[in-house]
Design a protein around this motif. Sequence first.
Motif, PDB file in Angstrom:
ATOM      1  N   TYR A   1       0.816  -1.214   0.000  1.00 22.89           N
ATOM      2  CA  TYR A   1       0.000   0.000   0.000  1.00 22.89           C
ATOM      3  C   TYR A   1       0.847   1.261   0.000  1.00 22.89           C
ATOM      4  O   TYR A   1       0.323   2.359  -0.070  1.00 22.89           O
ATOM      5  CB  TYR A   1      -0.956  -0.011   1.195  1.00 22.89           C
ATOM      6  CG  TYR A   1      -2.011  -1.092   1.064  1.00 22.89           C
ATOM      7  CD1 TYR A   1      -3.108  -0.920   0.235  1.00 22.89           C
ATOM      8  CD2 TYR A   1      -1.870  -2.292   1.742  1.00 22.89           C
ATOM      9  CE1 TYR A   1      -4.060  -1.915   0.093  1.00 22.89           C
ATOM     10  CE2 TYR A   1      -2.820  -3.296   1.609  1.00 22.89           C
ATOM     11  CZ  TYR A   1      -3.904  -3.097   0.792  1.00 22.89           C
ATOM     12  OH  TYR A   1      -4.839  -4.084   0.643  1.00 22.89           O
TER      13      TYR A   1
ATOM     14  N   VAL B   1       1.562   3.324   4.111  1.00 18.52           N
ATOM     15  CA  VAL B   1       0.266   3.739   4.644  1.00 18.52           C
ATOM     16  C   VAL B   1       0.404   4.211   6.079  1.00 18.52           C
ATOM     17  O   VAL B   1       1.456   4.110   6.692  1.00 18.52           O
ATOM     18  CB  VAL B   1      -0.726   2.566   4.642  1.00 18.52           C
ATOM     19  CG1 VAL B   1      -1.236   2.321   3.265  1.00 18.52           C
ATOM     20  CG2 VAL B   1      -0.119   1.329   5.256  1.00 18.52           C
TER      21      VAL B   1
ATOM     22  N   PRO C   1      -7.649  -5.568  -2.391  1.00 15.07           N
ATOM     23  CA  PRO C   1      -6.493  -4.663  -2.368  1.00 15.07           C
ATOM     24  C   PRO C   1      -6.369  -3.847  -3.652  1.00 15.07           C
ATOM     25  O   PRO C   1      -6.055  -2.650  -3.605  1.00 15.07           O
ATOM     26  CB  PRO C   1      -5.303  -5.610  -2.210  1.00 15.07           C
ATOM     27  CG  PRO C   1      -5.853  -6.809  -1.550  1.00 15.07           C
ATOM     28  CD  PRO C   1      -7.263  -6.941  -2.043  1.00 15.07           C
TER      29      PRO C   1
ATOM     30  N   LYS D   1      -6.420   0.200  -3.996  1.00 15.82           N
ATOM     31  CA  LYS D   1      -5.279   0.887  -4.581  1.00 15.82           C
ATOM     32  C   LYS D   1      -5.693   1.768  -5.752  1.00 15.82           C
ATOM     33  O   LYS D   1      -5.134   2.833  -5.966  1.00 15.82           O
ATOM     34  CB  LYS D   1      -4.290  -0.165  -5.072  1.00 15.82           C
ATOM     35  CG  LYS D   1      -2.868   0.248  -4.914  1.00 15.82           C
ATOM     36  CD  LYS D   1      -1.957  -0.932  -5.135  1.00 15.82           C
ATOM     37  CE  LYS D   1      -0.539  -0.463  -5.139  1.00 15.82           C
ATOM     38  NZ  LYS D   1       0.391  -1.576  -5.090  1.00 15.82           N
TER      39      LYS D   1
END
Lengths: 340, 835
Positions: A238, A241, A316, A320
């Motif tokens: 990620y 994050v 995910p 994203k």
Amino acid sequence: MLDELRQVEEEARSSLRVVQSGENLEIWRRRYLGKNGALTEMLRSVGDLPKDERPAFGRAANEAKRGLEEAFQRRADELERQDTERELRGGSVDVTLPGRPIGPGHLHITTQTLRQIYAIFADMGFQVYEAPEVETDELNFGLLNMPPDHPARDMWDTFWVEEGVVMRTHTSPGQIRAMREYCPEPIRVILPGKCYRYEQVSARSEHQFYQVEGLAVGHDIRMTDLIGTLTEFARRFYGGVGRLRMRGSYFPFTEPSIEADIECILCEGLGCRVCKNSGWLEIAGAGMVHPVVLENGGYDPTEWSGFAFGTGVERPAMLKHGIDDIRLFYGNDLRFLRQF
Amino acid sequence: MKVPMSWLEDYIDIDVPVEDLAERMTLAGLEVESIEYVGLPQAELPWDPEKIVVGEVRSVRPHPNADRLVLVEVDYGEPDTEVVVTGAPSLLKRAGEDELHLKVAFAMEGARLYDGHGSGREVLTLGKVKIRGVPSRAMVASEKELGISEEQVDIIYLPEDALVGMPLVEYMGDAILEFDIKGPFAHLNSVIGVAREAAALVDVPLRRDVLEELERHGTELSSEPDYLNLEILDPSLCPRYSAALINDVEVRPSPFWMQLRLRRAGVRPINNIVDVTNYVMLELGQPLHAFDYDLLRSRPGDERPAIIVRRAEPGEQMRTLDGQMRVFDDRMLLITDGGGPVAVAGVMGGEESEVSQETTDVLLEAANFDYLNVRRTSRELGLATESAQRFGRQVDPELTVKAAARAAYLMRDLADGEVAHVMDDLFPGREPRRVVRIQPAHIARILGVEVPTDDIVRILTSLEFEVAESDGDPDTLAVTVPSHRRDVTRPADLVEEVGRIWGYDRFPTTRMRDELPPQRENPRLEGAERVRDLLVGCRLDEVITYSLGSIQDEGRLHPGTPRPDADAYLRLRNPLSSAQDTLRQTLLPSLLETVRQNLRFVDRVALFEIGRIYLPVKGSPLPEEPRRLGIVMTGPREEPSWLQHQDPTLMGFFDLKGVVETLLNGLAVEGAFEPAAQAAFHPGRCAQLTVDGDSIGTVGELHPLVRETFQLPDQPVCVSEIDLDGLLAHCGPPREMAPVSAHPPIYEDLAVVVDEEIPAARVRDLIVEAGAPLLRSVALFDVYRGPQVGAGRKSLAHRLTYQAADRTLTDREVAQVREAIVSQLTRELDATLRG
């Protein structure tokens, strides 16, 4: 003879002035200065002259030749300069016109996401292990500490192929397969693949989806290792994050069980529709491999320990890229797929 | 599951904000999905404590100018009363009455409330108005106006105990926690269960006095009651059965407080008897059932009604509470009386013995049933009741008597009943308390965190485990498991309790220090990824379609022939739809469907998929799952642009073949294309791809009829399906470098005229064979048919490149090679040279 020389030189100079192209210039050079050119011929005929006239004529002829060569060079330079100017004058394009389309191909967004996941885990020593999509009830449930009628089976809505055979509801049966194949070696694998659930299709759920399972088995695998591994994954996948949190959960095949949440990357933890106002997004279910599962895989739980985790692939990717409907993944609209 | 904080506070004093409590519970595994606030400052509509208070209606007078309105005098704790104009139906009826004491929710000028007559949730601020000539600056509020319910029915009436003038938020404001309980844990599915966890997490004591009904009322237990003849015929399925008799009840609505709690917990109030059974189930987690005692039948020769717990006779029937006639099999457990079934054990009661308005005596059942059996019966009958769901998660067998007593005394209080002096309790299946031994070192080994032994003991004790030092082993703890923790059987279960209460958020992160396992090669994955990269390089888009399709779809590839044999496929027993009930054996139908859909928006479609197909294997429960590569290309070769003026050259066979050749070349595989006939393909434009003699796929244009069945346009649709695993099996070893010659090549064109039926590949092969080693490459650049070569013949023009690695070739050397090639072609193929 000298007069003749002057005449040729004069004629050469005047004709050089009207030469306008490189081709004609070459013809001119051959005619006057070439192997059989007029001036060359004259120089060659020096021998025919009386002895005393020879030096003077030779000097004059050489001088004339040098002069013409210089003139030739000047003319050549001039012509080239004109050529360049002409090319520049006529060669402008509208640079704002679009370029020629290449029309490149695209990997499916799921494949791209899987590759990112593979790469991150490969750096931590996890290798890809593939397992069947059609599974026995025993592997999908029984050996994962869910004997027939176990209430935890309610957690998965299952497609049945026949008595004792299901479409795998998760990648977890691959844990048993990997353990049985590799026992008694330590293990570090990820198990990617399609899974299936008997669920009505909606913007949030699909009957077919991808999961990536992770499994580490060794003599000294700890819960803090699991948390470290998930933290590393989240940070890299990620991209730096905010906070990550681990909370207690329940899965029949792990104990203790946890779920990993990241601070919602859309609202930065303030609460929004995607995180159901909690400020957190679940990114993985995980835990220490249940002793019964270790045993079923051939490992003695008093000697070995392990962790396992499972993460989605579409979710995910959705986070994203801001994709708001899971059906886009397998609807295969090229206008969607070509964006990635 | 919804738990109001006001209910939870019966058991624990919580001195942390509700949000903090929710967070801690969530981290410990009791996920709080949401918090619903009623009236509190955090609520969507907070009740201003100054302006919304408990009021008391003293009198109701007719409105001088309107029939549908009345003037209501309200005492709200101030010296003066307030007169309010209202049209509330229940007050209209009381016009003219005096000396009333009706407790209501009273809102004053400036109070913010929802619009009771609006369709949505619009907030209004109460102001001074004149209604039909009478001034009014306050109101008596309804549930909708207060935001408690969605419907506008009547104003809300509060019980008598509400203190006039008390802020309403203090009287009935609340926060309702909604839990998503993961896992089959009956012990968490109750208010007391949640309170027990909360107490452990915030380290406060659990107040148990609410539960100790037995002691409080001095209840006596008897296994030989005079009101019931109880018998358990199958103790393995019914380890315990307790009952209570409550006489002379009056069935009526429950009081306000109970209705409020039930509704906040998500249960609809019905009447005091049913409500009590639901209330106690929510509170303690023990499902109860109330029978109308007078409708239970006795056995011959006995005064007392009988309750016999037994398995059903095959085919036995009963009508359940929902009005459905149910047929049982002999694995289902029934509660029966002297005359037959009266309830499906743990699942649902029978209609016949149901409590009704006329009921006076209630027999209360508090029993424990085998969880697997209840699950099965519930599933087979399609009855997923609250009761069955709880029993299906292993209810604590020690709860029955406590719950029966709790419910009996609530019925006494709320229905004016009389609790018979004894309760029956049959407990044939009592189990000894479990003891689990664990070493703190083991906990540290699994968690990676050294939790001090004192903390381990504190955590376990707070969850009602009893911890003692193990006999003769100071490093081991002997942990006695409380009866409600049916899930704790082994040390790992205790590791989890310690970990989650200690708090995973306090765990450090570590990197694995265990040895790295042997690393293995993975040609299967690498091969597929290489194929993907090569095809994307050929300007193809990757798609992923559904593995589930239908027999019809597979049949569409063979129009005019009978549908494929369904027995040759794996099929789902419980498909979502008939369009997705079969495990595919080819990728093509879903790929062609994808093409069809995309052609609505895109002209050029060139895509591929790598996916599994599922082939049944005789004698094995699991199929083979070989991977297939599917490719489809159709539409213009180039993307249209201003540089490419509408020249829609359509892709055809050779575009596809070029892609497949690029793929083979990229994998270092030598493939051969041979004419083939396949039903789905154009008979003259279909090739079989073979590698080392193995047929591994088909390459061609779709048959026009198949194109039609898939509703594709009238243009070539190029299709290939390749056995990916078969292809990858032939991948060559890494290529060896061919030296790049520094010496100049010599080019020469050679137009070979042969009979029409000679395949071009044959010509090429002969040229290559005869030209070795100086012939470096051959490229076909033209195919000509026409008068110049004669009927039945064709000219294949090749460009030949000659080159040597170590020298510049002479014309003579080249001429010799050429001569060899020509004579080979002439001899083998009767070829001539053109021009």
